[in-house]
Design a protein around this motif. Structure first.
Motif, PDB file in Angstrom:
ATOM      1  N   THR A 296      11.945   3.705  -2.342  1.00 41.09           N
ATOM      2  CA  THR A 296      12.286   3.565  -0.921  1.00 41.09           C
ATOM      3  C   THR A 296      11.606   2.378  -0.248  1.00 41.09           C
ATOM      4  OG1 THR A 296      10.467   5.001  -0.204  1.00 41.09           O
ATOM      5  CG2 THR A 296      12.555   6.071  -0.757  1.00 41.09           C
ATOM      6  N   ILE A 297      10.829   1.597  -1.007  1.00 44.90           N
ATOM      7  CA  ILE A 297      10.026   0.518  -0.415  1.00 44.90           C
ATOM      8  C   ILE A 297      10.429  -0.815  -1.025  1.00 44.90           C
ATOM      9  CG2 ILE A 297       7.711  -0.331   0.083  1.00 44.90           C
ATOM     10  CD1 ILE A 297       8.236   2.337   1.332  1.00 44.90           C
ATOM     11  N   ALA A 298      10.603  -1.843  -0.188  1.00 50.07           N
ATOM     12  CA  ALA A 298      11.163  -3.114  -0.636  1.00 50.07           C
ATOM     13  C   ALA A 298      10.141  -4.116  -1.151  1.00 50.07           C
ATOM     14  CB  ALA A 298      11.968  -3.755   0.503  1.00 50.07           C
ATOM     15  N   TYR A 299       8.875  -3.761  -1.299  1.00 50.04           N
ATOM     16  CA  TYR A 299       7.924  -4.690  -1.912  1.00 50.04           C
ATOM     17  C   TYR A 299       8.253  -4.844  -3.396  1.00 50.04           C
ATOM     18  CZ  TYR A 299       4.955  -4.465   2.253  1.00 50.04           C
ATOM     19  OH  TYR A 299       4.465  -4.548   3.528  1.00 50.04           O
ATOM     20  N   LEU A 300       8.111  -6.082  -3.880  1.00 49.89           N
ATOM     21  CA  LEU A 300       8.404  -6.399  -5.275  1.00 49.89           C
ATOM     22  C   LEU A 300       7.123  -6.796  -5.996  1.00 49.89           C
ATOM     23  CD1 LEU A 300      11.653  -8.493  -4.719  1.00 49.89           C
ATOM     24  CD2 LEU A 300      11.513  -6.238  -5.785  1.00 49.89           C
ATOM     25  N   TYR A 301       7.009  -6.391  -7.277  1.00 47.08           N
ATOM     26  CA  TYR A 301       5.793  -6.622  -8.050  1.00 47.08           C
ATOM     27  C   TYR A 301       6.129  -7.396  -9.320  1.00 47.08           C
ATOM     28  CZ  TYR A 301       4.042  -3.039  -4.906  1.00 47.08           C
ATOM     29  OH  TYR A 301       3.695  -2.331  -3.775  1.00 47.08           O
ATOM     30  N   SER A 302       5.273  -8.376  -9.639  1.00 53.76           N
ATOM     31  CA  SER A 302       5.513  -9.218 -10.801  1.00 53.76           C
ATOM     32  C   SER A 302       4.184  -9.669 -11.398  1.00 53.76           C
ATOM     33  CB  SER A 302       6.341 -10.446 -10.390  1.00 53.76           C
ATOM     34  OG  SER A 302       6.515 -11.334 -11.477  1.00 53.76           O
ATOM     35  N   ASP A 303       4.225 -10.104 -12.675  1.00 54.47           N
ATOM     36  CA  ASP A 303       3.022 -10.602 -13.333  1.00 54.47           C
ATOM     37  C   ASP A 303       2.832 -12.096 -13.157  1.00 54.47           C
ATOM     38  OD1 ASP A 303       2.163  -8.140 -14.332  1.00 54.47           O
ATOM     39  OD2 ASP A 303       3.516  -8.282 -16.053  1.00 54.47           O
ATOM     40  N   GLU A 304       3.760 -12.737 -12.488  1.00 51.82           N
ATOM     41  CA  GLU A 304       3.618 -14.168 -12.206  1.00 51.82           C
ATOM     42  C   GLU A 304       4.171 -14.461 -10.826  1.00 51.82           C
ATOM     43  OE1 GLU A 304       6.066 -16.803 -14.525  1.00 51.82           O
ATOM     44  OE2 GLU A 304       7.550 -15.226 -14.904  1.00 51.82           O
TER      45      GLU A 304
ATOM     46  N   ARG B  96       3.551   2.633  -0.160  1.00 53.61           N
ATOM     47  CA  ARG B  96       3.574   3.785  -1.046  1.00 53.61           C
ATOM     48  C   ARG B  96       3.901   3.312  -2.460  1.00 53.61           C
ATOM     49  NH1 ARG B  96       6.847   6.135   2.987  1.00 53.61           N
ATOM     50  NH2 ARG B  96       8.650   6.070   1.602  1.00 53.61           N
ATOM     51  N   VAL B  97       3.315   3.975  -3.429  1.00 58.15           N
ATOM     52  CA  VAL B  97       3.630   3.741  -4.835  1.00 58.15           C
ATOM     53  C   VAL B  97       3.948   5.096  -5.445  1.00 58.15           C
ATOM     54  CG1 VAL B  97       2.732   3.036  -7.084  1.00 58.15           C
ATOM     55  CG2 VAL B  97       2.252   1.644  -5.054  1.00 58.15           C
ATOM     56  N   ALA B  98       5.159   5.226  -5.967  1.00 58.47           N
ATOM     57  CA  ALA B  98       5.614   6.506  -6.527  1.00 58.47           C
ATOM     58  C   ALA B  98       5.405   7.650  -5.541  1.00 58.47           C
ATOM     59  CB  ALA B  98       4.894   6.788  -7.843  1.00 58.47           C
ATOM     60  N   GLY B  99       5.648   7.355  -4.255  1.00 55.67           N
ATOM     61  CA  GLY B  99       5.578   8.368  -3.220  1.00 55.67           C
ATOM     62  C   GLY B  99       4.207   8.579  -2.616  1.00 55.67           C
TER      63      GLY B  99
ATOM     64  N   LYS C 237      -0.341  -5.740   6.826  1.00 56.52           N
ATOM     65  CA  LYS C 237       1.104  -5.610   6.682  1.00 56.52           C
ATOM     66  C   LYS C 237       1.394  -4.182   6.255  1.00 56.52           C
ATOM     67  CE  LYS C 237       3.279  -9.118   4.860  1.00 56.52           C
ATOM     68  NZ  LYS C 237       3.796  -9.777   6.068  1.00 56.52           N
ATOM     69  N   LYS C 238       2.595  -3.714   6.548  1.00 55.40           N
ATOM     70  CA  LYS C 238       2.903  -2.345   6.143  1.00 55.40           C
ATOM     71  C   LYS C 238       4.391  -2.174   5.911  1.00 55.40           C
ATOM     72  CE  LYS C 238       3.913   0.084  10.424  1.00 55.40           C
ATOM     73  NZ  LYS C 238       3.787   1.390  11.065  1.00 55.40           N
ATOM     74  N   ARG C 239       4.695  -1.251   5.042  1.00 53.33           N
ATOM     75  CA  ARG C 239       6.071  -0.790   4.833  1.00 53.33           C
ATOM     76  C   ARG C 239       5.967   0.588   4.210  1.00 53.33           C
ATOM     77  NH1 ARG C 239       8.839  -5.310   2.470  1.00 53.33           N
ATOM     78  NH2 ARG C 239       9.015  -6.020   4.619  1.00 53.33           N
ATOM     79  N   GLY C 240       6.550   1.584   4.857  1.00 54.23           N
ATOM     80  CA  GLY C 240       6.455   2.942   4.359  1.00 54.23           C
ATOM     81  C   GLY C 240       5.192   3.658   4.783  1.00 54.23           C
TER      82      GLY C 240
END
Length: 390
Positions: free
Chosen positions: A299-307, A374-377, A345-348
């Motif tokens: 439900t959260i639009a933050y994106l995670y990457s290793d680079e 939130r991560v996994a709720g 900053k915040k989302r969720g």
């Protein structure tokens, strides 16, 4: 408003004088304008116009100095960069004549005309129609005080409609309260038309055959637009423009179907905060593809990457810590790091950044960014630093 007087040589001189007085004491400014022989009403109008022109520079750049405004008209007018891009796309599509329904102060009509398109513009409010005529003087634009629904559209290559989304001083969010009404707006989607909408428009209301575009300027989502009939190119588009009015050609565009979900995975070394236009257009999955990224909560639009990769569609941060949310632990962590200047900053998260800032009571020489999400709720806080692609 005495537009005729303000557009006369004496009125032009009065406006020039007023432009140099807007930052000072208003009473003294009116007195200085009255000293030229102007009556109190004209002096007040000149000062109001000079004040609005100063505010309008953020939207129109140098053009603002020669335009006329109302407060509501300025607030609702399309930014120069957005209007010029729209006009260029219409001209490239072969549009040579256009009906501008609900032209407001004429911002879009000006852009269409300067792109080589002949414009017939109508405005329901007589005073605003007069201002639109003044703002388009010398251009191939005809402005009439007229109801948009009364125009025979068969003579035009395309239609542009910017429905009024205010009732008195209130902003209207329900499309059924737009003027002209939503059923008329829907009828326009069956012909070559561009319809300007509020960025919060419900996707369920959008015709399947139209292209829906969300536009952000300088990080702020400013509008949505429907491109209809032969003008539609893709289902969804996010357009990101810089805030500088002189950089209209630096638009970044992301397109897609708008019906996909990004892959869910763990937090990683970097987190991306997508531009609002990408989120509104439901193109987070498409952005994730370009970044090799995943979301960490469905439900959260933050994106995670290793680079970290260069992108105009998101801001990247290097994650230093991922903590389960605890005010006490967060305060202790930030104080240990000597953080006194904090970006929140915040989302969720239901927490208000300013309230949290007061509760943290930080004092130190260093800076940090915290992201409440939130991560996994589960509620977490990411302690981060801005990251740039090398």
């Amino acid at each position: 408003m005495s537009l005729t007087e303000l557009r006369s040589p004496a009125g032009t001189a009065l406006l020039t004088l007023a432009a140099g007085l807007v930052d000072g004491d208003q009473l003294r400014a009116v007195e200085a304008l009255r000293a030229t022989g102007a009556g109190p009403e004209l002096a007040g109008e000149a000062l109001t116009q000079a004040t609005l022109r100063a505010r309008a520079v953020a939207k129109f750049g140098p053009d603002a100095s020669g335009m006329f405004f109302t407060r509501a008209g300025l607030e609702q007018a399309t930014r120069l960069t957005v209007a010029d891009r729209r006009a260029a796309r219409l001209a490239k599509a072969g549009v040579r004549t256009i009906a501008d329904l609900g032209c407001g102060i004429g911002a879009d009509s000006r852009a269409f005309a300067r792109a080589g398109i002949t414009v017939y513009a109508v405005e329901a409010d007589p005073g605003t129609a007069e201002i639109a005529a003044a703002n388009t003087a010398g251009l191939p634009v005809t402005v009439e005080h007229r109801d948009a629904q009364s125009v025979d559209l068969s003579a035009f290559d395309a239609v542009f409609c910017d429905p009024a989304r205010r009732a008195g001083n209130r902003r209207v969010f329900d499309p059924r309260s737009y003027s002209p009404p939503w059923d008329f707006i829907e009828s326009l989607t069956r012909r070559p038309a561009v319809i300007k909408l509020g960025p919060g428009i419900d996707h369920a209301l959008l015709p399947a055959t139209a292209e829906a575009e969300w536009v952000s300027v300088g990080g702020e989502v400013v509008e949505a637009a429907l491109w209809c009939d032969r003008l539609a190119e893709v289902p969804r588009r996010a357009t990101v423009l810089p805030g500088d009015t002189g950089r209209v050609h630096e638009a970044a565009q992301l397109t897609g179907a708008g019906d996909r979900e990004a892959e869910v995975g763990p937090t990683r070394e970097f987190v991306y905060d997508p531009d609002g236009a990408v989120i509104r257009a439901h193109l987070v999955a498409e952005l994730a593809d370009t970044l090799g990224a995943n979301i960490a909560d469905p439900t959260i639009a933050y994106l995670y990457s290793d680079e970290v990769r260069a992108t105009a569609f998101a801001r990247a941060y290097r994650i230093e810590l991922v903590l389960p949310f605890s005010l006490k632990r967060l305060r202790s962590t930030l104080r240990e790091r000597g953080v006194g200047r904090l970006t929140i900053k915040k989302r969720g998260s239901a927490l208000e950044p300013e309230g949290l800032r007061r509760q943290l009571r930080l004092d130190g020489p260093n800076e940090a960014t915290v992201i409440l999400t939130r991560v996994a709720g589960a509620p977490v806080v990411l302690v981060c630093q801005p990251a740039d692609a090398s």
